[in-house]
Design an enzyme around this catalytic site. Structure first.
Site, PDB file in Angstrom:
ATOM      1  N   ASP A  46       0.782  -1.263   0.169  1.00 14.90           N
ATOM      2  CA  ASP A  46       0.107  -0.004  -0.026  1.00 14.90           C
ATOM      3  C   ASP A  46       0.925   1.313   0.173  1.00 14.90           C
ATOM      4  O   ASP A  46       0.616   2.213  -0.725  1.00 14.90           O
ATOM      5  CB  ASP A  46      -1.021  -0.039   1.330  1.00 14.90           C
ATOM      6  CG  ASP A  46      -1.918   1.131   1.368  1.00 14.90           C
ATOM      7  OD1 ASP A  46      -2.722   1.482   0.406  1.00 14.90           O
ATOM      8  OD2 ASP A  46      -1.445   2.123   2.321  1.00 14.90           O
ATOM      9  N   GLU A 118      -1.617  -5.567  -3.822  1.00 15.63           N
ATOM     10  CA  GLU A 118      -0.567  -4.779  -3.140  1.00 15.63           C
ATOM     11  C   GLU A 118       0.456  -5.514  -2.577  1.00 15.63           C
ATOM     12  O   GLU A 118       1.590  -5.417  -2.501  1.00 15.63           O
ATOM     13  CB  GLU A 118      -1.689  -3.992  -1.791  1.00 15.63           C
ATOM     14  CG  GLU A 118      -2.209  -2.959  -2.433  1.00 15.63           C
ATOM     15  CD  GLU A 118      -2.978  -2.266  -1.235  1.00 15.63           C
ATOM     16  OE1 GLU A 118      -3.341  -0.901  -1.489  1.00 15.63           O
ATOM     17  OE2 GLU A 118      -3.261  -2.919  -0.302  1.00 15.63           O
TER      18      GLU A 118
END
Length: 226
Positions: A46, A118
């Site tokens: 992220d 991610e």
């Protein structure tokens, strides 16, 4: 996993990182044998994604204020976008899921696919560095930009200034005319003046966006292409 590496155009030196990135918590919990889920990689991914996208749009849109850059970034890294990236790579096919999660359609669940993208990105970053991660992100981001609302990318103020600069005796100023609403949800109204004449009025959630909308109206009135 070899097919996924082909899709990524990246061969892992440490394939355990990729295996970890594909391990959902439901699988790790079922196995109960010290297997780690991809949640830590998701956390790192992220941040890596945010840095890469932020760096790109900061340089791509030098005249956009912070609020507009935030909106652009949000549109590019939202769950809908990320699960789309994940589906293009067919990541769902390779996920290690618990039996219940698998039967419940986990391989197609948006949140799981977005998180897995991610995690895979973080695995690439750890294995090959930031530039490899950047290459993968930009492959998707550049395509995603084509489908994003063009309004957030327009710099009407610069376009108006370029037109006005053709006549050195002319000058443009922006004047805040009104400010309404509570602090957390204000609405600003701005006029753009050519010398002493009002040529556009705009409103927005920030002074910068109101100025952009005023400049847009001025361009329309002037018959300019926008």
């Amino acid at each position: 996993m070899k097919d996924l590496q082909k899709s990524l155009h990246y061969n892992f030196k440490n394939e355990k990182l990729l295996a970890n990135a594909l391990t959902h918590s439901s699988y790790a919990n079922e196995m109960r044998s010290g297997i780690s889920s991809n949640e830590r990689l998701e956390f790192l991914g992220d941040s890596v994604l945010s840095v890469i996208v932020s760096d790109y749009i900061f340089k791509k849109f030098p005249n956009q204020p912070e609020g507009e850059l935030t909106k652009i970034r949000a549109s590019l890294v939202c769950e809908k976008s990320l699960c789309g990236f994940s589906r293009e790579l067919n990541i769902g096919k390779y996920l290690l899921l618990g039996k219940g999660e698998d039967k419940g359609g986990g391989r197609e669940r948006d949140s799981i696919l977005a998180d897995a993208f991610e995690a895979v990105l973080a695995a690439v970053y750890l294995d090959g560095g930031l530039e490899e991660a950047r290459r993968i992100v930009m492959h998707f981001v550049l395509k995603e930009l084509k489908h994003t609302d063009d309004e957030v990318f327009k710099d009407y103020k610069t376009a108006l200034q370029e037109i006005i600069q053709r006549n050195p005796e002319e000058s443009v100023t922006y004047i805040l005319k009104n400010e309404t609403g509570p602090d957390h949800n204000k609405l600003f109204e701005v006029e753009v003046h050519l010398n002493s004449n009002v040529i556009g009025v705009g409103s927005g959630k920030s002074k910068k966006s109101a100025e952009q909308m005023a400049a847009k109206q001025a361009l329309i009135l002037m018959g300019a292409e926008i």
